[in-house]
Design a protein around this motif. Structure first.
Motif, PDB file in Angstrom:
ATOM      1  N   GLY A 139       0.757  -1.283   0.046  1.00  0.00           N
ATOM      2  CA  GLY A 139       0.178   0.043   0.167  1.00  0.00           C
ATOM      3  C   GLY A 139       1.023   1.149  -0.036  1.00  0.00           C
ATOM      4  N   LEU A 140       1.003   1.777  -1.227  1.00  0.00           N
ATOM      5  CA  LEU A 140       1.781   3.078  -1.288  1.00  0.00           C
ATOM      6  C   LEU A 140       0.810   4.416  -2.067  1.00  0.00           C
ATOM      7  CD1 LEU A 140       4.514   4.794  -0.801  1.00  0.00           C
ATOM      8  CD2 LEU A 140       5.262   3.695  -2.961  1.00  0.00           C
ATOM      9  N   THR A 141       0.483   3.781  -3.221  1.00  0.00           N
ATOM     10  CA  THR A 141      -0.095   4.921  -4.248  1.00  0.00           C
ATOM     11  C   THR A 141      -1.476   5.156  -3.321  1.00  0.00           C
ATOM     12  OG1 THR A 141       0.738   3.850  -6.092  1.00  0.00           O
ATOM     13  CG2 THR A 141      -1.314   5.030  -6.248  1.00  0.00           C
ATOM     14  N   GLU A 142      -1.842   6.349  -3.446  1.00  0.00           N
ATOM     15  CA  GLU A 142      -3.172   6.962  -2.729  1.00  0.00           C
ATOM     16  C   GLU A 142      -4.091   7.320  -3.939  1.00  0.00           C
ATOM     17  OE1 GLU A 142      -1.561   7.710   1.681  1.00  0.00           O
ATOM     18  OE2 GLU A 142      -2.724   9.227   0.459  1.00  0.00           O
ATOM     19  N   PRO A 143      -5.444   7.712  -3.701  1.00  0.00           N
ATOM     20  CA  PRO A 143      -6.182   8.179  -4.728  1.00  0.00           C
ATOM     21  C   PRO A 143      -5.717   9.606  -5.339  1.00  0.00           C
ATOM     22  CG  PRO A 143      -7.542   7.262  -3.020  1.00  0.00           C
ATOM     23  CD  PRO A 143      -6.056   7.152  -2.630  1.00  0.00           C
ATOM     24  N   ASP A 144      -5.089  10.361  -4.503  1.00  0.00           N
ATOM     25  CA  ASP A 144      -4.773  11.678  -5.026  1.00  0.00           C
ATOM     26  C   ASP A 144      -3.286  11.707  -4.937  1.00  0.00           C
ATOM     27  OD1 ASP A 144      -7.448  12.703  -5.303  1.00  0.00           O
ATOM     28  OD2 ASP A 144      -7.485  13.023  -3.103  1.00  0.00           O
ATOM     29  N   HIS A 145      -2.453  10.705  -4.784  1.00  0.00           N
ATOM     30  CA  HIS A 145      -0.992  10.958  -4.805  1.00  0.00           C
ATOM     31  C   HIS A 145      -0.233   9.656  -5.521  1.00  0.00           C
ATOM     32  CE1 HIS A 145      -1.371  14.354  -2.190  1.00  0.00           C
ATOM     33  NE2 HIS A 145      -2.224  13.635  -1.543  1.00  0.00           N
ATOM     34  N   GLY A 146      -0.169   9.559  -6.653  1.00  0.00           N
ATOM     35  CA  GLY A 146       0.604   8.671  -7.444  1.00  0.00           C
ATOM     36  C   GLY A 146       2.051   8.752  -7.667  1.00  0.00           C
TER      37      GLY A 146
END
Length: 406
Positions: free
Chosen positions: A151-158
């Motif tokens: 879990g690294l990528t976030e909905p607003d932070h790729g």
């Protein structure tokens, strides 16, 4: 998780034999050891027997073939470079690359499952975990008893993971985890997740989250046109109580997740080449069988141009990843070198897939041949683990010393 509750008998097996022959125009096999070739050939045989007959139907139906997980473990695809005392195979990085090449020759989604397990779940536990964490999790992950996600990528932070908002707060006996992650391979069926979150000082830390922890959910993403035989989803954390023993103790900052991505990108550099090889082999075979204007289409100049360019680019990429593997074995491969290889292999593969699709004409868009499936899959591979453009900027910064990211 409707993708996972499938009836194996509902998956149609193709009667078409997998005739794949790997191209080796520069006798690169001579650079490999007997162990390398044994590892590669073992995985190649497994892919031909277990993956090729079902993968087209799985992709058409958007089903992840979960029954393949024990087989992936048996051929050493889960953490192949992890030492044997932790359940791994203790192989070198060229062997690891060859395993990824052969699996992605079958399908990028299946390779993604193996990449995540080995590079993004097992590697951070091995590199940054406590001895207790290593002994508890790694053997189970190597055998496939446990499956994991990252879990690294976030909905607003790729592409800018340093701006993540997922966070942990020290509550005395445990950490309280809140936030969300997006585009997470394996998440719908994972037993554990390696999650990167900011602590109260804004420092990125890694924690091991288990699927039965209250407040943790992993909804599946549906409607994908790419990696359709892979399970992708979200990770949602709503006041999840994470025991302090689940913190990865030996890493702080963005270096942790980025070092994991380097491991995964290395595997992708080899893996995408497998997809390229499959598309080339398919186009070459088709060009000798398809008759137009009284002769095989392989006898026409434009078709030969396409095939000659394909094999040239494959050969260049084979030499690039082999040399990268040597450097990796010597612990001398830089992140920038890995980025270059990842970008080159995926660009090579996606261009070859598109040319092969044209050579096959209308048949190229059907499940009778693997080319369109590879092409769609590669549209994801060219973006994940660092986009095509991000890797270009990594190379640019490395050769100029100037940061174009900010």
């Amino acid at each position: 998780m409707s993708n996972q509750n499938y009836d194996l008998n509902s998956i149609q097996k193709s009667s078409k034999k997998d005739l794949f022959e790997a191209p080796d125009y520069y006798q690169i096999d001579e650079l490999l050891t007997d162990e390398h070739k044994l590892v590669r050939d073992t995985v190649r045989s497994w892919v031909k027997k277990e993956v090729s007959p079902i993968i087209e139907d799985c992709a058409q139906k958007a089903i992840f073939p979960k029954h393949l997980l024990p087989g992936l473990a048996e051929v050493g695809a889960f953490g192949p470079t992890i030492p044997a005392n932790y359940g791994g195979a203790g192989l070198d990085y060229i062997s690891y690359g060859l395993i990824m090449q052969e699996i992605e020759r079958g399908d990028s989604g299946i390779r993604s499952t193996a990449s995540v397990q080995g590079s993004l779940v097992m590697y951070p536990i091995f590199a940054f975990g406590s001895e207790e964490q290593k002994m508890h999790y790694l053997p189970k992950l190597a055998s496939g008893e446990y499956m994991g996600c990252f879990g690294l990528t976030e909905p607003d932070h790729g592409s800018d993971p340093g701006s993540m908002i997922t966070n942990i707060k020290d509550m005395g006996d445990y950490y309280l985890l809140n936030g969300a992650k997006m585009w997470i391979s394996n998440s719908p069926f994972a037993d554990i997740a390696i999650v990167w979150a900011k602590d109260e000082e804004g420092i990125i830390r890694g924690v091991i989250v288990e699927k039965d922890m209250e407040g943790f959910s992993a909804p599946e993403i549906h409607g994908k046109w790419s990696l359709r035989a892979s399970a992708s989803g979200e990770l949602v954390f709503d006041n999840v109580k994470v025991p302090k023993k689940n913190l990865l103790p030996n890493i702080k900052g963005l270096k942790g997740p980025l070092s994991c991505l380097n491991q995964a990108r290395y595997g992708i550099a080899w893996g995408a080449l497998g997809a390229a090889m499959d598309c080339y082999d398919t186009a070459l075979r088709y060009s000798k069988e398809r008759i137009q204007f009284g002769k095989p289409i392989g006898g026409f100049q434009l078709q030969q141009k396409k095939l000659a360019e394909m094999i040239t680019e494959i050969t260049k990429a084979q030499l690039l990843v082999w040399r990268l593997g040597v450097l990796k074995n010597e612990n001398r491969a830089t992140p920038a070198q890995i980025s270059m290889a990842k970008r080159n292999s995926v660009e090579t593969a996606i261009n070859i897939a598109r040319e092969a699709r044209q050579m096959l004409g209308g048949m190229g868009i059907t499940g009778e041949y693997p080319v369109m499936r590879h092409m769609m899959n590669l549209e994801s591979v060219v973006t994940y683990e660092g986009t095509h453009d991000i890797h270009l900027l990594i190379t640019g910064m490395d050769i100029t010393g100037l940061n174009a990211f900010v």
